[in-house]
Design a protein around this motif. Sequence first.
Motif, PDB file in Angstrom:
ATOM      1  N   UNK A 120     -22.814  16.347  12.491  1.00 31.08           N
ATOM      2  CA  UNK A 120     -22.202  17.661  12.248  1.00 31.08           C
ATOM      3  C   UNK A 120     -23.246  18.763  12.421  1.00 31.08           C
ATOM      4  N   UNK A 121     -24.511  18.444  12.139  1.00 31.19           N
ATOM      5  CA  UNK A 121     -25.567  19.446  12.224  1.00 31.19           C
ATOM      6  C   UNK A 121     -25.821  19.978  13.618  1.00 31.19           C
ATOM      7  N   UNK A 122     -25.393  19.271  14.654  1.00 32.74           N
ATOM      8  CA  UNK A 122     -25.612  19.772  16.021  1.00 32.74           C
ATOM      9  C   UNK A 122     -24.534  20.767  16.438  1.00 32.74           C
ATOM     10  N   UNK A 123     -23.504  20.955  15.609  1.00 33.39           N
ATOM     11  CA  UNK A 123     -22.481  21.952  15.904  1.00 33.39           C
ATOM     12  C   UNK A 123     -23.082  23.334  15.689  1.00 33.39           C
ATOM     13  N   UNK A 124     -23.027  24.224  16.695  1.00 32.42           N
ATOM     14  CA  UNK A 124     -23.596  25.567  16.516  1.00 32.42           C
ATOM     15  C   UNK A 124     -22.971  26.274  15.316  1.00 32.42           C
ATOM     16  N   UNK A 125     -23.824  26.794  14.448  1.00 28.35           N
ATOM     17  CA  UNK A 125     -23.354  27.514  13.272  1.00 28.35           C
ATOM     18  C   UNK A 125     -23.114  26.640  12.060  1.00 28.35           C
ATOM     19  N   UNK A 126     -23.212  25.319  12.218  1.00 30.14           N
ATOM     20  CA  UNK A 126     -22.981  24.410  11.095  1.00 30.14           C
ATOM     21  C   UNK A 126     -24.208  24.347  10.191  1.00 30.14           C
ATOM     22  N   UNK A 127     -23.954  24.080   8.919  1.00 26.13           N
ATOM     23  CA  UNK A 127     -25.024  23.928   7.934  1.00 26.13           C
ATOM     24  C   UNK A 127     -24.790  22.617   7.179  1.00 26.13           C
ATOM     25  N   UNK A 128     -25.192  21.481   7.761  1.00 20.47           N
ATOM     26  CA  UNK A 128     -24.907  20.189   7.129  1.00 20.47           C
ATOM     27  C   UNK A 128     -25.652  20.004   5.818  1.00 20.47           C
TER      28      UNK A 128
END
Length: 275
Positions: A120-128
């Motif tokens: 999920x952390x590689x999604x732009x704007x995500x904060x896993x």
Amino acid sequence: MVDTVLLAMVANPLDGLSDEMDELLDGFMSKPLVGSSGLGLTNYIFWMCVALALLLIVIFAFKGRQTKGLVPQGVFVNAMESVVEFVRDDMCKSILGDSWKRHFPFLAAIFFFIVANSIVGIIPGAHPGTGTIGVTGALALCSFFYFIVMGIKRMGPIGYIKSLAPKGVVFPLNVLVWVIELFSTFLRLVTLAVRLFCNMFAGHVVMGTFAILAALFVGPLMQGVSAAAMGYAAASAFWIVLLIVIYLVEILVGIIQAYVFTLLSAVYIQLVESE
């Protein structure tokens, strides 16, 4: 975030790098989405819930397809079974021996949870969740209390406390050894939390930096075609290629960190069971 810099950019695209980096680092701060700070739903907790939801969907989909036949069919089922077997054989059986079945659910849950957050952390704007010390600290606490409870369950409270000092060490040296071992035991909690957090946070900062550089260098091309603009566009293409490579590396790093965290947890469990 980048649009403001693009409009104000003149000769050198790197003129706006400092402001963009400040904004990038500010974006990594934990911020409440619902409720007050520290009590409500933060950006990190939200994306952690997203990772958990996706993980549950994958698990239920895997179990649903797996029960349709004795022989696994399809790329998805075979890939999932390979990962499960990897956790079972390389992190449980090889370290815990005959007791692996008792600890496999806990260790597998930790491994897949960290991997899900890393993806999920590689999604732009995500904060896993693994990008904040609060979540990695909570994971470390789970591992810490788990092997402590296993040790107490096996030897009893007094027996476990005594086991911190090896048998045969004379007084008062055994007291010194006991204090050192006690400190070492609590140090495991810190190292588990900090190692995972630092690696995940550093990876997210690197990805954000390359994304900013790619956007900054393509800016002059939007103001008109020129030799300088074309040169900046070529530089932007270079940063984009590196960004893609960094994304792939970050996925690998996330899997490696999940492996290391789970492996160390298994080692700590094995230590208390071999006393």
